[in-house]
Design an enzyme around this catalytic site. Structure first.
Site, PDB file in Angstrom:
ATOM      1  N   ASN A   1       0.806  -1.224   0.000  1.00  0.00           N
ATOM      2  CA  ASN A   1       0.000   0.000   0.000  1.00  0.00           C
ATOM      3  C   ASN A   1       0.842   1.279   0.000  1.00  0.00           C
ATOM      4  O   ASN A   1       0.295   2.375   0.109  1.00  0.00           O
ATOM      5  CB  ASN A   1      -0.951   0.013   1.204  1.00  0.00           C
ATOM      6  N   LYS A   2       2.157   1.144  -0.119  1.00  0.00           N
ATOM      7  CA  LYS A   2       3.018   2.317  -0.035  1.00  0.00           C
ATOM      8  C   LYS A   2       3.077   3.065  -1.376  1.00  0.00           C
ATOM      9  O   LYS A   2       2.588   2.586  -2.406  1.00  0.00           O
ATOM     10  CB  LYS A   2       4.418   1.914   0.413  1.00  0.00           C
ATOM     11  N   ASN A   3       3.702   4.247  -1.363  1.00  0.00           N
ATOM     12  CA  ASN A   3       3.747   5.095  -2.561  1.00  0.00           C
ATOM     13  C   ASN A   3       4.493   4.439  -3.713  1.00  0.00           C
ATOM     14  O   ASN A   3       4.273   4.783  -4.875  1.00  0.00           O
ATOM     15  CB  ASN A   3       4.388   6.441  -2.235  1.00  0.00           C
TER      16      ASN A   3
END
Length: 382
Positions: A184-186
């Site tokens: 779910n990170k950038n």
């Protein structure tokens, strides 16, 4: 009744670029740590403007190794925030040190710099700030404290790519920085992390420690003249990244600026439209010196029950989340360290109000407006 479109809280931005890159690695038959990992490390270091980037299996691994290489161990203390995911404090426990919590600034949600000095003792060896949601902590003030008290600055940068402070990327300002590439990170490698540092004397031990303390990984042995012989030079762990992950990471890094622009665009809409609701506080947006990474978009609700509000959004087919339950409220940290309710009032107060809204590059402006409309309808019913 017409089905409302589902708006996910988070979704990785993956397309044919990643699929082709991973397929190339699979076709090469070299799928563990190899040439792609080294290429990813070089590209990541170049992007941030740092001397060294060491790829590992997770941000938790990155934090753990950063503590180990800094010589922090049993009986030591590391100052951090209770308003974070458990991995931050968990890594401190791995080396036998104690996580010493300091309350947060209720506006920025980051560690309150003014409360750090009173928490320093003769056992304090490091400060581990967390850049919550992608907003940089005050790195100048943190460096000054660390220099004054001879402490290591290890920043948990899990949310902070591509956050900036005074025109420099987070990851280039601490002694060591730990990044997350969770789904779910950038930017994502599915699972994975990176350690960055400008300290040459730390980089080589980190590279060796991440793979069992062996002085040459399998790729180096296969690529050189010595096919099988190696030496174990230090304690080691199984924290290496694979070429499959690194192939994804290279693609994600190339998209990073574009996806950040999309996040910023959606944030501008949220900020403008949600400001019309006095029952909601929007996130703090700094002027210089900080540039927000916008990993999360966290609002604070000042009316009614937050959990009921979250459920109402879910009934509207909008997925959201809550970040974070302060660590001192968990049974484990209370039993282990004697923390209790009331110890960190700002972290507790904020926790009762926060909601993380959908924010990812797969959204459309229409999606963002649907979220805002749903919030408006829920508030009007209260």
């Amino acid at each position: 009744m017409e089905q409302k479109p589902f708006i996910p809280f988070s979704r990785p931005w993956i397309d044919d670029t990643e699929i082709e890159a991973v397929s190339e690695v699979l076709a090469s038959k070299w799928i563990s740590t190899g040439a792609r990992v080294r290429e990813f490390e070089r590209a990541f270091a170049e992007y941030l403007g740092v001397r060294h980037a060491i790829a590992v299996s997770s941000c938790t691994a990155a934090l753990h190794l950063s503590l180990v290489v800094s010589g922090i161990g049993v009986g030591d203390e590391v100052i951090t925030t209770p308003y974070t995911f458990t991995a931050t404090a968990e890594a401190i426990r791995y080396v036998g040190a104690k996580p010493v919590f300091v309350d947060i600034d209720p506006e920025t949600l980051n560690i309150d710099i003014t409360k750090i000095a009173p928490a320093i003792t003769s056992r304090t060896k490091a400060i581990m700030p967390v850049h919550i949601a992608g907003l940089s902590c005050d790195m100048d003030a943190l460096r000054e404290i660390c220099q004054k008290h001879n402490l290591v600055l290890i920043d948990d940068a899990a949310h902070a790519i591509p956050a900036e402070y005074n025109g420099k990327y987070i990851g280039s300002l601490g002694d060591l920085s730990a990044f997350s590439f969770y789904a779910n990170k950038n930017m994502t490698t599915a699972e994975g992390g990176m350690i960055t540092t400008n300290n040459d004397s730390l980089a080589e031990p980190l590279r060796t420690m991440r793979l069992h303390g062996i002085d040459k990984d399998a790729w180096a042995r296969q690529s050189g003249r010595s096919i099988w012989r190696y030496e174990i030079t230090t304690e080691g762990y199984k924290y290496n990244m694979t070429d499959i992950q690194a192939a994804m990471g290279l693609c994600q890094l190339m998209k990073l600026n574009k996806q950040h622009e999309r996040r910023q665009n959606f944030v501008q809409i949220y900020q403008s439209e949600l400001a019309k609701f006095p029952q909601v506080s929007t996130p703090f947006v700094p002027d210089n010196p900080a540039e927000h990474a916008w990993h999360l978009y966290i609002i604070q609700l000042h009316t009614g029950n937050r959990d009921d509000f979250v459920e109402s959004l879910r009934e509207a087919n909008i997925e959201c989340s809550v970040h974070y339950i302060p660590l001192h409220l968990f049974e484990f940290y209370q039993k282990q360290y004697g923390y209790s309710v009331g110890d960190f009032p700002y972290a507790e107060e904020v926790f009762e109000r926060v909601i993380s809204l959908p924010l990812h590059p797969g959204l459309t402006e229409s999606d963002v407006h649907l979220v805002i409309d749903a919030i408006g309808k829920i508030l009007r019913l209260r």
